[in-house]
Write a protein that holds these residues in place. Structure first.
Motif, PDB file in Angstrom:
ATOM      1  N   ASP A   1      13.611  -3.749  18.720  1.00 10.36           N
ATOM      2  CA  ASP A   1      12.717  -2.641  19.069  1.00 10.36           C
ATOM      3  C   ASP A   1      11.812  -2.219  17.911  1.00 10.36           C
ATOM      4  O   ASP A   1      10.940  -1.363  18.093  1.00 10.36           O
ATOM      5  CB  ASP A   1      13.528  -1.424  19.526  1.00 10.36           C
ATOM      6  N   ILE A   2      12.009  -2.793  16.741  1.00  6.33           N
ATOM      7  CA  ILE A   2      11.178  -2.432  15.593  1.00  6.33           C
ATOM      8  C   ILE A   2       9.787  -3.037  15.759  1.00  6.33           C
ATOM      9  O   ILE A   2       9.637  -4.231  16.003  1.00  6.33           O
ATOM     10  CB  ILE A   2      11.813  -2.920  14.281  1.00  6.33           C
ATOM     11  N   ARG A   3       8.784  -2.203  15.613  1.00 10.67           N
ATOM     12  CA  ARG A   3       7.386  -2.664  15.637  1.00 10.67           C
ATOM     13  C   ARG A   3       7.037  -3.088  14.214  1.00 10.67           C
ATOM     14  O   ARG A   3       6.690  -2.277  13.370  1.00 10.67           O
ATOM     15  CB  ARG A   3       6.468  -1.541  16.130  1.00 10.67           C
ATOM     16  N   ALA A   4       7.110  -4.372  13.951  1.00  9.81           N
ATOM     17  CA  ALA A   4       6.979  -4.854  12.577  1.00  9.81           C
ATOM     18  C   ALA A   4       5.530  -4.776  12.096  1.00  9.81           C
ATOM     19  O   ALA A   4       4.601  -5.141  12.816  1.00  9.81           O
ATOM     20  CB  ALA A   4       7.473  -6.293  12.479  1.00  9.81           C
ATOM     21  N   CYS A   5       5.354  -4.306  10.875  1.00 16.49           N
ATOM     22  CA  CYS A   5       4.038  -4.307  10.232  1.00 16.49           C
ATOM     23  C   CYS A   5       3.562  -5.743  10.051  1.00 16.49           C
ATOM     24  O   CYS A   5       4.336  -6.619   9.659  1.00 16.49           O
ATOM     25  CB  CYS A   5       4.133  -3.605   8.878  1.00 16.49           C
ATOM     26  N   ILE A   6       2.266  -5.981  10.321  1.00 13.94           N
ATOM     27  CA  ILE A   6       1.700  -7.323  10.174  1.00 13.94           C
ATOM     28  C   ILE A   6       0.806  -7.439   8.938  1.00 13.94           C
ATOM     29  O   ILE A   6       0.141  -8.456   8.746  1.00 13.94           O
ATOM     30  CB  ILE A   6       0.925  -7.736  11.434  1.00 13.94           C
ATOM     31  N   ALA A   7       0.785  -6.393   8.106  1.00 15.26           N
ATOM     32  CA  ALA A   7       0.037  -6.429   6.837  1.00 15.26           C
ATOM     33  C   ALA A   7      -1.427  -6.786   7.029  1.00 15.26           C
ATOM     34  O   ALA A   7      -2.011  -7.523   6.240  1.00 15.26           O
ATOM     35  CB  ALA A   7       0.702  -7.380   5.838  1.00 15.26           C
ATOM     36  N   CYS A   8      -2.035  -6.263   8.091  1.00 12.03           N
ATOM     37  CA  CYS A   8      -3.465  -6.502   8.303  1.00 12.03           C
ATOM     38  C   CYS A   8      -4.320  -5.608   7.409  1.00 12.03           C
ATOM     39  O   CYS A   8      -5.480  -5.923   7.128  1.00 12.03           O
ATOM     40  CB  CYS A   8      -3.824  -6.267   9.765  1.00 12.03           C
ATOM     41  N   ASN A   9      -3.764  -4.444   7.011  1.00 13.51           N
ATOM     42  CA  ASN A   9      -4.416  -3.496   6.094  1.00 13.51           C
ATOM     43  C   ASN A   9      -5.656  -2.827   6.684  1.00 13.51           C
ATOM     44  O   ASN A   9      -6.419  -2.194   5.953  1.00 13.51           O
ATOM     45  CB  ASN A   9      -4.799  -4.172   4.766  1.00 13.51           C
ATOM     46  N   GLN A  10      -5.844  -2.936   7.980  1.00 11.01           N
ATOM     47  CA  GLN A  10      -7.095  -2.473   8.566  1.00 11.01           C
ATOM     48  C   GLN A  10      -7.185  -0.953   8.654  1.00 11.01           C
ATOM     49  O   GLN A  10      -8.229  -0.370   8.340  1.00 11.01           O
ATOM     50  CB  GLN A  10      -7.277  -3.090   9.952  1.00 11.01           C
ATOM     51  N   ALA A  11      -6.115  -0.303   9.109  1.00 12.30           N
ATOM     52  CA  ALA A  11      -6.199   1.138   9.350  1.00 12.30           C
ATOM     53  C   ALA A  11      -5.387   1.965   8.363  1.00 12.30           C
ATOM     54  O   ALA A  11      -5.473   3.194   8.386  1.00 12.30           O
ATOM     55  CB  ALA A  11      -5.743   1.470  10.775  1.00 12.30           C
ATOM     56  N   CYS A  12      -4.626   1.317   7.485  1.00 13.64           N
ATOM     57  CA  CYS A  12      -3.898   2.075   6.455  1.00 13.64           C
ATOM     58  C   CYS A  12      -4.791   2.166   5.220  1.00 13.64           C
ATOM     59  O   CYS A  12      -5.578   3.109   5.078  1.00 13.64           O
ATOM     60  CB  CYS A  12      -2.538   1.444   6.173  1.00 13.64           C
ATOM     61  N   ILE A  13      -4.755   1.163   4.352  1.00 14.63           N
ATOM     62  CA  ILE A  13      -5.627   1.187   3.179  1.00 14.63           C
ATOM     63  C   ILE A  13      -7.088   1.024   3.589  1.00 14.63           C
ATOM     64  O   ILE A  13      -7.999   1.523   2.915  1.00 14.63           O
ATOM     65  CB  ILE A  13      -5.202   0.088   2.170  1.00 14.63           C
TER      66      ILE A  13
END
Length: 652
Positions: free
Chosen positions: A343-355
């Motif tokens: 059930d964990i929505r894993a981060c995909i390290a796209c960096n688009q909307a965080c940094i």
């Protein structure tokens, strides 16, 4: 019983016990209002505490006027901040997590903008940075002493607000790091020259912060294990610094990261994208931990509990920074603790909307989780009073998120996808070199759709007849876009291919390729890299000022470096208008003068998409309520698709 015994064991620092080893590291949210932690700021961090984080380190707080800009950052330079900080600390403590403040000064690594004007940036010495092209002013001793005194006052404010500790930011080539670095600190007074003198600014800061905090709370430091930038601190220098602080009993822990913000090469490590390996900083943290003998935290592509457990088991760290993992899924710790790993929505390290949002100057979010940064407005999905039958047309990110959200509201949802797989353009993006993790966006949504009970029908396009037959109460159209192909003179007689055909392996480019890139994003750069890795001669002609113009800058710069190593020739300011059997004809965007590329066997078009409005037009006469989301409205990115899908699901 948890399958992660180390990850969910408590850690004691000084008089503070932290319930587990999961850390949200200090990161700029841009949610502060007037320099204060308002309701959005508090709601963001409270969600991570409620989700099970052990420790939250609040973003870099500015404590002196020489570090202020117009950006929406947290400011702790007056007692006005204490009520908001207390509310923040109480909100985090309410859920059993601990909270530390973080004090930072950017030094020369800034544009220092205020009212559109560049202000004075200060550093130990007059040494320019290589990223913002800032030439700093050397700090007078009186100013150094003033900063140190103000840091003590800021520490008192955090303490009065009930924070459990404070961390000084000595990482990433910022002001404290500059004082430590003999290449950047060229002073000849008490704050420069010898190792002890270069350490003095940091040790004086730590002393006044300890005095302001008192004996009970925790005091630590964040530092790059290596700055990975020409002239930056190397691992041996960092170890020596930490050993000296340990000998002085100045700190309780070391929080390690990588990279430097002073230049373009080291910046990618500040928020490493999916191209970099999972937990790649951990071995360096382990070396430092063994040499220094203090508790060590580490961050850098630790996005799953299994990875964090392995880092802890290897003795490489005592706590794992899993910041983006909790940006994507604030409940990740609780899900891991209770065994709900799928059930964990894993981060995909796209960096688009965080940094990426940070670099745009807007509040933090996540392309997979639009609730992030919008906790107060989108954090609670209310059930519909009248459950309805909803048909969703299109199984890309917009349609998947729309179907999921509508189902979570209690509606009966059927998702139709014309193709054999869900995912839309994500299925193409994941085919690019080192970008397979982007497919996690689809994997996560597919699992959530199954859990929500959405009926998925593949190979079943929607038509007016479909809608008449199924009689839904509303239709959400998320049919995406189609490749845009303008008139190109001579294209019928030349070898011209669409980007999609190349990515899917439906076409064979020749040995000498020109990629015409109007999008200036991942498509053109990714195609150029893919084709160059296959041994082809590649030219990348961009209809913009530079390649990756529309990408998050850390990722863009890293990718530019890869293309340079591969020998890809970049042609900026170029608009393709014609081709023949062996030549591509372009016009300079500014002057209109011709740019001619000879010896071109194949031209690959990455010229964007046009909205697919055919279904919308076909269904309009039926009178069924229609809601549109994603590229069928206007082609943009996965972030807009997922957000609009969610909003469409909330609207029905």
């Amino acid at each position: 019983m948890t399958s992660f015994p180390r990850l969910f064991s408590p850690l004691r620092l000084r008089n503070t016990e932290i319930r587990n080893r999961i850390l949200s590291t200090g990161h700029q949210t841009y949610l502060a209002k007037g320099g204060l932690p308002g309701e959005d700021f508090v709601a963001y961090h409270e969600a991570r505490a409620k989700g099970g984080a052990g420790l939250i380190v609040v973003e870099a707080a500015r404590f002196h006027a020489t570090g202020f800009t117009d950006s929406p950052e947290l400011i702790v330079a007056s007692d006005d901040c204490i009520p908001g900080l207390k509310n923040l600390a109480d909100s985090v403590h309410r859920h059993g997590a601990r909270i530390f403040g973080q004090l930072s000064h950017s030094g020369r690594v800034t544009k220092r903008l205020s009212g559109g004007l560049r202000g004075v940036a200060y550093a130990p010495s007059v040494v320019p940075d290589q990223r913002f092209h800032t030439m700093p002013r050397a700090m007078p001793v009186a100013l150094i002493e003033e900063l140190i005194a103000e840091a003590g006052k800021a520490a008192r404010r955090f303490g009065e607000a009930g924070f459990d500790g404070i961390e000084l930011l000595a990482s990433h080539g910022l002001l404290i790091s500059d004082f430590l670095n003999p290449r950047n600190n060229q002073r000849t007074d008490a704050y420069g020259g010898s190792f002890e003198n270069r350490l003095r600014f940091l040790t004086d800061l730590l002393a006044v912060v300890r005095n302001g905090l008192g004996d009970g709370p925790v005091l630590g430091m964040r530092i790059s294990a290596e700055e990975v930038e020409p002239g930056g601190l190397d691992k041996d220098e960092v170890i020596a610094i930490c050993q000296a602080l340990k000998a002085k009993r100045a700190i309780d822990y070391v929080n390690t990261t990588m990279g430097s913000m002073q230049g373009l090469g080291g910046s990618v490590h500040v928020v490493p994208p999916m191209e970099l390996p999972h937990a790649y900083v951990a071995p360096k943290a382990g070396t430092l931990r063994a040499a220094v003998g203090l508790p060590v935290f580490v961050a850098g592509r630790i996005n799953q509990p299994q990875i964090a457990e392995a880092v802890l088991a290897a003795g490489q760290a005592d706590m794992c920074g899993m910041t983006r993992a909790m940006i994507a899924d604030p409940e990740m710790p609780s899900k891991a603790r209770t065994g709900r790993l799928d059930d964990i929505r894993a981060c995909i390290a796209c960096n688009q909307a965080c940094i990426g949002h940070y670099h745009m100057g807007v509040g933090i979010s996540c392309i997979q989780n639009p609730v992030t940064g919008r906790e107060r407005t989108l954090g609670i999905t209310t059930k519909s009073n009248t459950p309805r039958r909803i048909l969703v047309a299109g199984g890309g990110p917009a349609g998947m998120k729309a179907a999921l959200t509508a189902a979570e509201r209690g509606h009966r949802v059927t998702l139709h996808e014309a193709g054999r797989r869900l995912g839309g353009q994500v299925l193409l993006a994941q085919l690019l070199p080192e970008r397979s993790e982007f497919g996690g966006l689809v994997t996560n949504l597919q699992h959530e759709l199954a859990r929500a009970g959405v009926e998925v029908r593949l190979d079943m396009p929607v038509s007016a007849e479909t809608v008449r037959r199924e009689s839904p109460d509303a239709v959400i159209v998320a049919t995406g876009g189609l490749p845009y192909r303008p008139e190109i003179e001579g294209a019928e007689d030349a070898h011209v291919l669409d980007a999609w055909a190349v990515l899917e392996g439906r076409a064979n480019p020749g040995g000498r390729v020109l990629v015409a890139d109007w999008r200036c994003d991942w498509v053109g750069m990714g195609l150029a890299e893919k084709l160059a890795r296959e041994g082809r001669h590649v030219r990348l002609a961009v209809t913009g000022t530079n390649v990756g113009q529309n990408l998050q800058q850390y990722l863009r710069d890293h990718w530019v470096g890869k293309l340079h190593k591969l020998g890809v020739e970049v042609i900026p300011y170029a608009r393709l208008f014609g081709v023949d059997s062996d030549t591509a004809y372009m016009a300079h965007l500014v002057t209109g003068e011709p740019i001619i590329a000879n010896e071109v066997e194949t031209v690959v078009l990455a010229l964007g998409h046009r909205p697919d409005t055919s279904l919308e037009e076909e269904l309009a006469p039926l009178g069924v309520p229609l809601h549109l989301a994603g590229d069928c409205l206007a082609p943009r990115s996965a972030e807009e698709a997922v957000y609009e899908g969610m909003m469409a699901g909330l609207a029905v």
